[in-house]
Design a protein around this motif. Structure first.
Motif, PDB file in Angstrom:
ATOM      1  N   UNK A 140      -4.665   4.015  -4.851  1.00 53.37           N
ATOM      2  CA  UNK A 140      -4.809   3.689  -6.267  1.00 53.37           C
ATOM      3  C   UNK A 140      -5.513   4.816  -7.017  1.00 53.37           C
ATOM      4  N   UNK A 141      -4.812   5.379  -7.967  1.00 53.53           N
ATOM      5  CA  UNK A 141      -5.371   6.368  -8.884  1.00 53.53           C
ATOM      6  C   UNK A 141      -4.559   6.290 -10.167  1.00 53.53           C
ATOM      7  N   UNK A 142      -4.984   7.012 -11.205  1.00 56.26           N
ATOM      8  CA  UNK A 142      -4.326   6.874 -12.506  1.00 56.26           C
ATOM      9  C   UNK A 142      -2.839   7.200 -12.443  1.00 56.26           C
ATOM     10  N   UNK A 143      -2.479   8.205 -11.643  1.00 60.11           N
ATOM     11  CA  UNK A 143      -1.069   8.536 -11.416  1.00 60.11           C
ATOM     12  C   UNK A 143      -0.805   8.403  -9.921  1.00 60.11           C
ATOM     13  N   UNK A 144      -0.427   7.221  -9.450  1.00 61.43           N
ATOM     14  CA  UNK A 144      -0.270   7.014  -8.006  1.00 61.43           C
ATOM     15  C   UNK A 144       0.850   7.865  -7.416  1.00 61.43           C
ATOM     16  N   UNK A 145       0.746   8.182  -6.131  1.00 57.70           N
ATOM     17  CA  UNK A 145       1.827   8.920  -5.469  1.00 57.70           C
ATOM     18  C   UNK A 145       3.001   8.022  -5.087  1.00 57.70           C
ATOM     19  N   UNK A 146       2.848   6.709  -5.253  1.00 64.46           N
ATOM     20  CA  UNK A 146       3.915   5.740  -4.986  1.00 64.46           C
ATOM     21  C   UNK A 146       4.480   5.890  -3.565  1.00 64.46           C
ATOM     22  N   UNK A 147       3.604   5.690  -2.597  1.00 63.55           N
ATOM     23  CA  UNK A 147       4.005   5.719  -1.190  1.00 63.55           C
ATOM     24  C   UNK A 147       4.862   4.488  -0.904  1.00 63.55           C
ATOM     25  N   UNK A 148       6.018   4.704  -0.278  1.00 64.01           N
ATOM     26  CA  UNK A 148       6.987   3.619  -0.113  1.00 64.01           C
ATOM     27  C   UNK A 148       6.579   2.608   0.949  1.00 64.01           C
ATOM     28  N   UNK A 149       6.227   3.072   2.152  1.00 66.51           N
ATOM     29  CA  UNK A 149       6.005   2.116   3.244  1.00 66.51           C
ATOM     30  C   UNK A 149       4.847   1.170   2.946  1.00 66.51           C
ATOM     31  N   UNK A 150       3.772   1.698   2.336  1.00 65.02           N
ATOM     32  CA  UNK A 150       2.619   0.858   2.032  1.00 65.02           C
ATOM     33  C   UNK A 150       2.937  -0.211   1.005  1.00 65.02           C
ATOM     34  N   UNK A 151       3.769   0.147   0.031  1.00 66.76           N
ATOM     35  CA  UNK A 151       4.160  -0.827  -0.986  1.00 66.76           C
ATOM     36  C   UNK A 151       5.008  -1.936  -0.369  1.00 66.76           C
ATOM     37  N   UNK A 152       5.960  -1.557   0.473  1.00 61.72           N
ATOM     38  CA  UNK A 152       6.828  -2.566   1.090  1.00 61.72           C
ATOM     39  C   UNK A 152       6.003  -3.549   1.919  1.00 61.72           C
ATOM     40  N   UNK A 153       5.110  -3.034   2.760  1.00 60.75           N
ATOM     41  CA  UNK A 153       4.301  -3.921   3.592  1.00 60.75           C
ATOM     42  C   UNK A 153       3.423  -4.825   2.736  1.00 60.75           C
ATOM     43  N   UNK A 154       2.844  -4.275   1.679  1.00 57.07           N
ATOM     44  CA  UNK A 154       2.005  -5.079   0.784  1.00 57.07           C
ATOM     45  C   UNK A 154       2.801  -6.232   0.184  1.00 57.07           C
ATOM     46  N   UNK A 155       4.007  -5.931  -0.279  1.00 60.13           N
ATOM     47  CA  UNK A 155       4.850  -6.957  -0.894  1.00 60.13           C
ATOM     48  C   UNK A 155       5.220  -8.035   0.130  1.00 60.13           C
ATOM     49  N   UNK A 156       5.573  -7.621   1.337  1.00 60.59           N
ATOM     50  CA  UNK A 156       5.938  -8.586   2.382  1.00 60.59           C
ATOM     51  C   UNK A 156       4.763  -9.501   2.693  1.00 60.59           C
ATOM     52  N   UNK A 157       3.561  -8.944   2.799  1.00 60.01           N
ATOM     53  CA  UNK A 157       2.388  -9.767   3.123  1.00 60.01           C
ATOM     54  C   UNK A 157       2.012 -10.691   1.969  1.00 60.01           C
ATOM     55  N   UNK A 158       2.231 -10.251   0.736  1.00 63.39           N
ATOM     56  CA  UNK A 158       2.018 -11.147  -0.402  1.00 63.39           C
ATOM     57  C   UNK A 158       2.998 -12.315  -0.320  1.00 63.39           C
ATOM     58  N   UNK A 159       4.236 -12.021   0.082  1.00 62.46           N
ATOM     59  CA  UNK A 159       5.220 -13.081   0.268  1.00 62.46           C
ATOM     60  C   UNK A 159       4.813 -14.056   1.361  1.00 62.46           C
ATOM     61  N   UNK A 160       4.260 -13.537   2.451  1.00 59.15           N
ATOM     62  CA  UNK A 160       3.793 -14.409   3.531  1.00 59.15           C
ATOM     63  C   UNK A 160       2.654 -15.306   3.045  1.00 59.15           C
ATOM     64  N   UNK A 161       1.788 -14.745   2.218  1.00 57.52           N
ATOM     65  CA  UNK A 161       0.679 -15.539   1.677  1.00 57.52           C
ATOM     66  C   UNK A 161       1.226 -16.660   0.795  1.00 57.52           C
ATOM     67  N   UNK A 162       2.269 -16.356   0.035  1.00 59.12           N
ATOM     68  CA  UNK A 162       2.910 -17.379  -0.798  1.00 59.12           C
ATOM     69  C   UNK A 162       3.501 -18.488   0.060  1.00 59.12           C
ATOM     70  N   UNK A 163       4.210 -18.107   1.119  1.00 63.09           N
ATOM     71  CA  UNK A 163       4.828 -19.105   2.001  1.00 63.09           C
ATOM     72  C   UNK A 163       3.776 -19.982   2.674  1.00 63.09           C
ATOM     73  N   UNK A 164       2.661 -19.369   3.073  1.00 62.69           N
ATOM     74  CA  UNK A 164       1.630 -20.097   3.809  1.00 62.69           C
ATOM     75  C   UNK A 164       0.847 -21.045   2.908  1.00 62.69           C
ATOM     76  N   UNK A 165       0.519 -20.576   1.711  1.00 62.71           N
ATOM     77  CA  UNK A 165      -0.366 -21.347   0.830  1.00 62.71           C
ATOM     78  C   UNK A 165       0.373 -22.134  -0.239  1.00 62.71           C
ATOM     79  N   UNK A 166       1.629 -21.769  -0.492  1.00 57.49           N
ATOM     80  CA  UNK A 166       2.356 -22.393  -1.591  1.00 57.49           C
ATOM     81  C   UNK A 166       1.939 -21.857  -2.949  1.00 57.49           C
ATOM     82  N   UNK A 167       1.272 -20.710  -2.968  1.00 57.15           N
ATOM     83  CA  UNK A 167       0.776 -20.133  -4.217  1.00 57.15           C
ATOM     84  C   UNK A 167       1.925 -19.626  -5.081  1.00 57.15           C
TER      85      UNK A 167
END
Length: 395
Positions: free
Chosen positions: A295-322
């Protein structure tokens, strides 16, 4: 022969005597090899004593020991600067910095985080190897090695000319916590459960709450590869810590862990300027949401880290119903699909980030696996298309 006047000869002799006296004085003040070793050994003993006092809840005595340790390390580093090479001095200074962090954590009543910092300080001194062997005779650990002790510590060594050394990194502490919960799920072993809970509690201590009530996990070291100063945060680490909290709840049914998990999730709603992890990435078609690994003002937009983050957010949604997590997940998937063509290097290979860095073989293979997972989760053909394209060896 030219004769030097008597007065001038006297002045000259006095100057010589003064210079010699100064040299003798400097020689007397210089810290010897033995003194350097004694100081750093003393600092190590004080660190061990402080750790024991922290375990016993005696923070006052622990602080006194750490103050002594800090003074000894500061003096010892001066001697290492003259006796050993730069890397040895860097290790001692890094240990001193970690003692400073431990003192700060004690002031904030975060004993677990303080002990983790002291564990990192001890590893720095072990790496330095207090002896009269030259630096070339010492064997440094492999970079990115994670220790298996009470506190997982990551050794970074020197990155782009900056010594980072050992660090208690939230990202890897969360990984160890998740592994402990996975092991507990298979074995039912109380030791695995205790390990997972211990590390999750450490993560809670290491978190920082920001305006808005969300929490983040700052890294107490610079990352020169992307010009990040100490205190930087990232989505991959954030999502990994959130998942550890989710698993802790699953193993214990303690609502407190989900409360912290929700606070971690909320960081993805706040912009980078607000101290959160939500970035807006734009192109000629419009604006899209991105959760940057760095995280910085102009991120380098690393692909693999973003994909994993999104997948884990999805898992949190499935688990909690959020519903909030579900919305954040959907925004992320949309962005991945949209920007994926920009990561195509051609020849069956991918870019690591939006700055044009070619993926290493490890990260390229990871991209392929991630796209296969995204296709299974979403059914979006774009993920299948690029998985197939990137499965072809680069020519």
């Amino acid at each position: 022969m030219f004769a030097v006047p008597r007065v001038e000869r006297l002045i000259f002799l006095l100057l010589i005597i003064g210079i010699l006296a100064g040299c003798l004085s400097l020689g007397a003040e210089r810290i010897t090899v033995d003194e350097s070793e004694r100081l750093v050994d003393s600092a190590r003993a004080a660190i061990d004593a402080a750790d024991s006092y922290i375990r016993d809840g005696d923070f006052s005595r622990a602080k006194k020991m750490l103050e002594e340790s800090r003074r000894d390390l500061e003096d010892g580093a001066e001697g290492f600067n003259t006796v050993f090479d730069k890397s040895e001095m860097e290790g001692v200074l890094a240990a001193e910095e970690k003692v400073d962090f431990a003192l700060s954590y004690l002031d904030e009543n975060r004993p677990g985080a303080a002990r983790a910092s002291l564990a990192a300080a001890r590893e720095e001194l072990v790496r330095v190897g207090i002896s009269q062997l030259g630096a070339k005779d010492r064997i440094a650990p492999e970079r990115f090695t994670v220790t298996k002790g009470e506190f997982p510590l990551t050794f970074y060594g020197t990155v782009d000319g900056v010594y980072i050394g050992y660090q208690p990194v939230p990202h890897n502490i969360a990984k160890a916590a998740r592994e402990a919960f996975y092991a507990y799920d298979k074995s039912g072993s109380e030791s695995d459960l205790d390990r997972g809970v211990f590390l999750t509690e450490l993560l809670i201590e290491m978190s920082t709450e920001r305006d808005g009530g969300f929490i983040v996990w700052p890294n107490n070291f610079a990352w020169p590869a992307y010009d990040l100063s100490p205190g930087w945060i990232g989505a991959l680490s954030q999502a990994g810590c959130m998942k550890a909290l989710m698993l802790a709840y699953g193993a214990t049914e303690d609502d407190r862990y989900l409360q912290f998990g929700d606070k971690a999730l909320s960081a993805f709603e706040y912009s980078l300027s607000q101290g959160g992890l939500r970035s807006t990435r734009t192109d000629e078609t419009g604006s899209y949401t991105w959760y940057p690994e760095y995280a910085r003002s102009e991120p380098p937009y690393v692909l693999n880290g973003f994909i994993t983050s999104v997948v884990w957010i999805g898992e949190y949604s499935d688990f909690t119903g959020s519903e909030k997590a579900a919305a954040l997940y959907n925004e992320g998937v949309k962005s991945i699909a949209h920007f994926l063509p920009e990561y195509d290097k051609g020849g069956g290979w991918s870019y690591y980030d939006a700055l044009g860095h070619r993926s290493s073989e490890h990260y390229h293979r990871l991209h392929v696996d991630q796209l296969a997972l995204l296709y299974r989760l979403t059914g979006d053909e774009v993920f299948k298309t690029y998985r197939v394209m990137w499965s072809v060896e680069e020519g």
